[in-house]
Scaffold this motif. Sequence first.
Motif, PDB file in Angstrom:
ATOM      1  N   ASN A   1      -5.025   2.790  -5.126  1.00  0.00           N
ATOM      2  CA  ASN A   1      -4.197   3.708  -4.345  1.00  0.00           C
ATOM      3  C   ASN A   1      -4.914   5.043  -4.143  1.00  0.00           C
ATOM      4  O   ASN A   1      -6.009   5.286  -4.683  1.00  0.00           O
ATOM      5  N   GLU A   2      -4.277   5.906  -3.354  1.00  0.00           N
ATOM      6  CA  GLU A   2      -4.907   7.175  -2.987  1.00  0.00           C
ATOM      7  C   GLU A   2      -5.135   8.070  -4.194  1.00  0.00           C
ATOM      8  O   GLU A   2      -6.129   8.799  -4.261  1.00  0.00           O
ATOM      9  N   VAL A   3      -4.214   8.051  -5.168  1.00  0.00           N
ATOM     10  CA  VAL A   3      -4.368   8.903  -6.354  1.00  0.00           C
ATOM     11  C   VAL A   3      -5.621   8.514  -7.119  1.00  0.00           C
ATOM     12  O   VAL A   3      -6.412   9.373  -7.538  1.00  0.00           O
ATOM     13  N   ALA A   4      -5.837   7.204  -7.299  1.00  0.00           N
ATOM     14  CA  ALA A   4      -7.024   6.747  -8.022  1.00  0.00           C
ATOM     15  C   ALA A   4      -8.292   7.077  -7.235  1.00  0.00           C
ATOM     16  O   ALA A   4      -9.323   7.461  -7.817  1.00  0.00           O
ATOM     17  N   CYS A   5      -8.222   6.947  -5.917  1.00  0.00           N
ATOM     18  CA  CYS A   5      -9.398   7.295  -5.097  1.00  0.00           C
ATOM     19  C   CYS A   5      -9.758   8.761  -5.282  1.00  0.00           C
ATOM     20  O   CYS A   5     -10.936   9.116  -5.436  1.00  0.00           O
ATOM     21  N   GLY A   6      -8.750   9.630  -5.269  1.00  0.00           N
ATOM     22  CA  GLY A   6      -9.001  11.052  -5.454  1.00  0.00           C
ATOM     23  C   GLY A   6      -9.547  11.364  -6.824  1.00  0.00           C
ATOM     24  O   GLY A   6     -10.445  12.202  -6.984  1.00  0.00           O
ATOM     25  N   LEU A   7      -9.014  10.692  -7.847  1.00  0.00           N
ATOM     26  CA  LEU A   7      -9.458  10.954  -9.219  1.00  0.00           C
ATOM     27  C   LEU A   7     -10.910  10.540  -9.422  1.00  0.00           C
ATOM     28  O   LEU A   7     -11.686  11.247 -10.077  1.00  0.00           O
TER      29      LEU A   7
ATOM     30  N   LYS B   1       0.830  -1.203   0.000  1.00  0.00           N
ATOM     31  CA  LYS B   1       0.000   0.000   0.000  1.00  0.00           C
ATOM     32  C   LYS B   1       0.868   1.258   0.000  1.00  0.00           C
ATOM     33  O   LYS B   1       0.557   2.237  -0.691  1.00  0.00           O
ATOM     34  N   THR B   2       1.968   1.209   0.743  1.00  0.00           N
ATOM     35  CA  THR B   2       2.882   2.359   0.764  1.00  0.00           C
ATOM     36  C   THR B   2       3.472   2.603  -0.607  1.00  0.00           C
ATOM     37  O   THR B   2       3.581   3.744  -1.081  1.00  0.00           O
ATOM     38  N   ILE B   3       3.854   1.523  -1.280  1.00  0.00           N
ATOM     39  CA  ILE B   3       4.418   1.646  -2.634  1.00  0.00           C
ATOM     40  C   ILE B   3       3.383   2.218  -3.590  1.00  0.00           C
ATOM     41  O   ILE B   3       3.665   3.137  -4.376  1.00  0.00           O
ATOM     42  N   LEU B   4       2.169   1.677  -3.547  1.00  0.00           N
ATOM     43  CA  LEU B   4       1.112   2.143  -4.457  1.00  0.00           C
ATOM     44  C   LEU B   4       0.796   3.615  -4.239  1.00  0.00           C
ATOM     45  O   LEU B   4       0.527   4.352  -5.191  1.00  0.00           O
ATOM     46  N   ASN B   5       0.832   4.035  -2.978  1.00  0.00           N
ATOM     47  CA  ASN B   5       0.498   5.428  -2.678  1.00  0.00           C
ATOM     48  C   ASN B   5       1.651   6.392  -2.926  1.00  0.00           C
ATOM     49  O   ASN B   5       1.468   7.611  -2.846  1.00  0.00           O
ATOM     50  N   SER B   6       2.836   5.848  -3.193  1.00  0.00           N
ATOM     51  CA  SER B   6       3.994   6.718  -3.412  1.00  0.00           C
ATOM     52  C   SER B   6       4.134   7.152  -4.872  1.00  0.00           C
ATOM     53  O   SER B   6       4.902   8.059  -5.174  1.00  0.00           O
ATOM     54  N   VAL B   7       3.412   6.501  -5.791  1.00  0.00           N
ATOM     55  CA  VAL B   7       3.529   6.853  -7.207  1.00  0.00           C
ATOM     56  C   VAL B   7       2.537   7.956  -7.549  1.00  0.00           C
ATOM     57  O   VAL B   7       1.526   8.158  -6.860  1.00  0.00           O
ATOM     58  N   SER B   8       2.833   8.665  -8.632  1.00  0.00           N
ATOM     59  CA  SER B   8       2.005   9.813  -9.020  1.00  0.00           C
ATOM     60  C   SER B   8       0.808   9.414  -9.869  1.00  0.00           C
ATOM     61  O   SER B   8      -0.079  10.224 -10.120  1.00  0.00           O
TER      62      SER B   8
END
Length: 557
Positions: free
Chosen positions: A109-115, A86-93
Amino acid sequence: MREFIVQIDFEDRPRLGYDVFEVFEKHGIDKIAMEVGSVDGMMIKFRLAEGQSGEPLLSDLASLSGVLTVRFREQMPYEEREHELKTILNSVSEGIVAVNRDRKITHINEVACGLFHVTEKEALNLTADDLFTGNPPLVETLATGRSYSLMERKIRRNGHLIHFMTSGVPVLNKKGQIIGAVATIKDFRQVQEILSKMDKGRRLTTFEDIICQSEEMVGLVGAARMVAKGSSTVLLRGESGTGKELFATAIHVESPRRKGPFVAINCGALPDSLLESELFGYEEGAFTGAAKGGRKGLFEQAKGGTLFLDEIGEISPQVQVRLLRVLQGGAVRRVGGGGEIPVDVRVVAATNRNLEEMIRKGEFREDLYYRLNVIPLQIPPLRERREDIPLIAQHLLRKICARLGKDEVRLTRETVEILSAQDWPGNVRQLENALERLVNLVDAAEILPEHLYAWTDIGKEKARAAAGNGDGSKQGERQGVRNGGGTLDVRDAREDVLHVEIPKQGEWPPLKEIVAQVEKEVITRVLERYPSSRLAGQVLGVSNTTVLNKMRAYGIH
C-alpha cells in the motif's frame, strides 16, 4: 489498439460460449480475458484496431439464442475487486506488504511505499529480502508458518535509516498450506506519537483536584500555580502519601509544556543498572538482552514535556553523578554510547527523605541537591492540616464508591470527628485505604463510629484517651474496652446507676414505665460522665443515633 469490455447477460443453454467465441472469430477480434459470474453473466475483454467499430460485434452477439442483453462496461470484475482491495489497503494508517510463496511482493500500500521510499511499480518487482533487507522475519513466517508481533527493526535502504515496528502472519489455503504471508508495518515515530497521545489523553490531575481548605495548603497550591508557569526544576518534599505526584502532574498541566508528555518513574523501585538504562537509554549491544537498535531513555521520551523523578533520595551515587551531568549540560549519554543527545525536559523531583541529613552522611551529592532544590515545595502531612480531612474523606469516599460500582455512602458527623482526630502516619494514602475497606465491608448508607471500631484500628486509642480523662477515681476504673469490637463499657454500672424503688404490693406501675424510668436514669448518668452522644453510645453499646432519639423521647438535654 483500444481495449473494451462487453457484458453478456444470458439464459443458460448448451454451446452458448462456443457461439460467442465464433462471433469474435468472425469479426477477427482478439480476446484478452474472460470471466463468467453467477450474477454478472459473461464478461469479455477484447481489443479493437484504430477505426474499427464494435457495434457489429454487439449486434451479432445480441442476436444469439439465449442472449438477453449486451452492453459495454468499464472494468472486469477482477479489476473491480483489485481496485477495491487497493482502496482498502491505502485507507489504513499502517504499511501493508503481501508476498507469495516465492517471497515476491504481490501487494503493497501507499503507506509502505512511503516508508520504504519506493514506488508501487518498483516494489512489485522486489522480493521480501530486497525490500526489508537483512534477514526479514516475514521470510521465516513463510518457511515456518509462525506469526510474529510488534518486532522492532532498523534498516538502511537507499541511504535512508528506516525505524519501524512490524507484525506478520502466514496466508494459508483451504488445505492449510502456506501460500504467502502479510506484514503490517508502523513507522516508529508513529508509535511514539500514539503513545504520546495516549499519555495526553489520560486525564492528569489539576490543581482543582487537590482538595483542601486549610490556610497552609491553599497557600501551597497558590505557590505551585505560580511555579508551574516557569521551567525551573522543582523539588517536592513531604511524607509518604501526602500527594507529591498530584502536585507534579498539576504543575505539568498548568505549565507551558502541558502539550508535551508527562513521564514518571519511581527511582526507588528499580535496581541501579535498570534505572540507568530507563533514564538515559542504551545503545545496541550495550549489554546482554539489549534491544536491537538500542532504546530511548525517559529523558528523551519526555522531550518537550515533564519528567517526574519520584523517590529521588533513593538513587545510588553512580546514578547521582549521571543525573547531575544531565541537569548541568542538558544532554544525555546513553548506556554504551559515546555521543551526547540534547534533551528538552523539565524535571520535577520528589522525596520523603531528609536530603540535608543524607548530605551530612555523604549519602547524597551536595551539588546534585542544589540542582534539584531550585524551587522547593514542602507538602504538610494530614496531622498538620486536620481541617482538610473532612473534605478529603468525603471526596475519596465518592471516588471509591464510583470505582467499585456501589451506591454512594456518607460519613456521619461523629465519624468525621474521629477521622479528623487521627494522626494518619500514612497520610492520604492510609485514609483512602481505610475508607475503601469500610466501603467493602459496611452495607449501610452511613459510616458510623462503630463501623470504624469494628473494621479498623482507627479511633481506638482516641476513644481510650477520651474515656480515661478525669480525676482517676472510680469512674476511670470502671471503664474498659470490650474485646473485639473496640467499644467502651461500664463495669457493674448497676451499683451507682440503677435506683429503682420497689413499691408496696398493689402499687406497681406498668412494666413499660419501669423500663423507661431505668433507661432514662441510665442515659442521664452516662451523659453526666461522657457528655457526648458518641461516647455515651460507645459505653452503652448502641449508636449515637439511638442515644439522641432516647434523649429526645425522655427530654434529656
